[in-house]
Design an enzyme around this catalytic site. Structure first.
Site, PDB file in Angstrom:
ATOM      1  N   HIS A 332      -1.154  -6.383   8.060  1.00  0.00           N
ATOM      2  CA  HIS A 332      -0.120  -6.436   7.030  1.00  0.00           C
ATOM      3  C   HIS A 332       0.756  -7.658   7.283  1.00  0.00           C
ATOM      4  CE1 HIS A 332       3.524  -5.261   4.755  1.00  0.00           C
ATOM      5  NE2 HIS A 332       2.661  -4.639   3.974  1.00  0.00           N
ATOM      6  N   ASP A 391      -3.231   0.918   2.266  1.00  0.00           N
ATOM      7  CA  ASP A 391      -4.424   0.692   1.447  1.00  0.00           C
ATOM      8  C   ASP A 391      -5.682   1.209   2.139  1.00  0.00           C
ATOM      9  OD1 ASP A 391      -3.133  -0.574  -0.699  1.00  0.00           O
ATOM     10  OD2 ASP A 391      -3.038  -2.441   0.428  1.00  0.00           O
TER      11      ASP A 391
END
Length: 463
Positions: A332, A391
């Protein structure tokens, strides 16, 4: 226009594209020379500070003995830890997205009367203009529902007598209407697509005022309108966790940039939708699901960690799946030690996998989540650690909920429109300057050359 094919690339276009390619490429070393922070990130991957916000806080580091070091990630909505927010509405047996929308838009948690008010208001707003479904959604359906959403939002401008009014009360009214209507635009857009392009039956099921946003998505989407409480709770949780994530993510920053120009709400939200559509942003969970489908084809034994390591290494070396060199859903821009959204989501993913008889697949996801950071550390030089992000699990959840792949990113948009709206309101209330960063020109100046003195090049414009 006749039967003109807009997707045709003529030989002339292809030839000119090849001729002019070098004019569109900038040498990488120039970015260092001019000290450009590519992607608005510094050499350590940290975002360049471009603004201030009260809406949310994404925490991934702490200061220890004067040094900034990575720590377990935390996410705060209006100063409240998302973990506590979720624990609170779950303990009371409420669905949380409506409460979260109130918190993000108004800055504080609703009491019981205000909670009931926003639920009623969103229910009242869940009604598209007369003939909108027939004239806008059912005509020229798009294969990508994100485009359907953007077109629908821009068309709603025409039905709003106060569309250009950017006063805070009016923008708040528009925001609440869009929060209520995006689920309808997405689900009906998908139904139209499958009817016209795949030959499925066309089922347009109206929303029910007594149901939450998550419940209505499921009942409108499914032919029989049936769903379990666990299914609705997990989808509601996904909406809460996707509702907001700071001002620096691409789509929210887009909404703020466009807002500073003074444009209308519909244009600002359509711009954010266009940003979210990109596979580097909202489409990541689709890539995770597709990657795992490829993994299951290539790895015989899902419990063999050595086989899994080899596959993950092949991904990073561009030898597997799409050749992008990425392990989708891992890593991320901000979080390194952990993504709090993924941690909160994980236990509910496990519950849903048990209910759906998909524990073996859940175990595979968990195994890859543990192995991927190790493999990445071995294969790549990293400035910070990586971990599974939201995700990584959300696509798996949507598949267990029997949501079609075409709706994965629209579900993200349905949730995030609340965050976009909160940031738009904050930008308008602050009345800041139009956002206009600088770009340095690196093309040398040269004189205009008359037509008869230009160097002739062989060119065949065959249309």
């Amino acid at each position: 226009m006749g039967n003109y094919n807009f997707s045709t690339i003529t030989p002339a276009i292809r030839e000119l594209s090849e001729m002019g390619m070098h004019h569109n490429q900038i040498a990488p070393e120039l970015f260092d020379r001019y000290q450009v922070k590519r992607g608005l990130r510094d050499e350590n991957g940290k975002g360049v500070l471009t603004g201030l916000t009260n809406v949310s806080d994404v925490c991934a580091t702490k200061v220890v003995e004067g040094k900034t070091v990575p720590c377990a990630g935390e996410l705060y909505y209006r100063g409240i830890n998302v973990r506590e927010l979720i624990d609170g509405f779950l303990a009371d047996g409420r669905f949380g997205y409506e409460e979260t929308a109130y918190l993000l838009l108004f800055g504080e948690l609703p009491d019981q009367p205000h909670y009931e008010w926003i639920c009623r208001l969103l229910a009242d707003y869940r009604s598209l203009p007369t003939a909108f479904v027939r004239d806008v959604i059912l005509k020229s359906p798009s294969a990508n529902i994100m485009n359907t959403l953007a077109r629908g939002v821009l068309t709603l401008y025409s039905y709003d007598e106060m569309a250009e009014d950017t006063s805070l009360p009016n923008v708040l009214r528009q925001s609440l209407e869009l929060i209520a209507l995006l689920p309808l635009l997405a689900v009906y857009g998908y139904q139209a697509h499958t009817y016209y392009h795949e030959g499925d039956s066309l089922v347009i099921r109206p929303p029910k005022p007594e149901l939450s946003t998550a419940e209505n998505i499921l009942q409108m989407l499914r032919p029989d309108g049936a769903f379990t409480e666990l299914e609705a709770r997990v989808l509601d949780l996904a909406l809460v966790l996707h509702a907001e994530h700071g001002g620096g993510n691409n789509s929210t920053f887009t909404a703020r940039v466009v807002t500073t120009s003074g444009t209308d709400t519909y244009s600002a939200i359509a711009a954010a939708l266009a940003s979210l559509k990109g596979p580097k942003h909202g489409g990541a969970n689709i890539k995770v699901v597709q990657m795992f489908e490829d993994l299951k084809q290539k790895v015989d034994d899902w419990e063999d960690e050595e086989q899994l390591r080899r596959y993950l290494s092949a991904l990073l070396r561009r030898e597997a799946f799409d050749g992008a060199g990425l392990i989708y859903g891992v890593g991320h821009a901000v979080y390194s030690v952990s993504d709090p959204r993924a941690e909160v989501f994980r236990s509910f993913v496990e519950k849903l996998s048990r209910a759906k008889g998909m524990q073996r697949e859940y175990a595979l996801y968990d195994r890859v989540a543990a192995l991927a950071p190790q493999v990445i550390a071995e294969e790549r030089h990293m400035f910070k650690g990586v971990s599974a992000n939201i995700d990584f699990y959300s696509g798996f959840v949507y598949r267990m909920l029997d949501l079609p792949l075409e709706l994965y990113t629209p579900i993200f948009a349905i949730a995030r429109v609340t965050g976009w709206s909160a940031h738009r309101l904050e930008e308008l209330a602050t009345a800041g300057k139009i956002i206009r960063p600088a770009y340095a020109n690196v093309c040398p100046h040269h004189p205009y050359v008359p037509m008869d003195r230009r160097h002739e090049k062989e060119f065949s414009a065959q249309e």
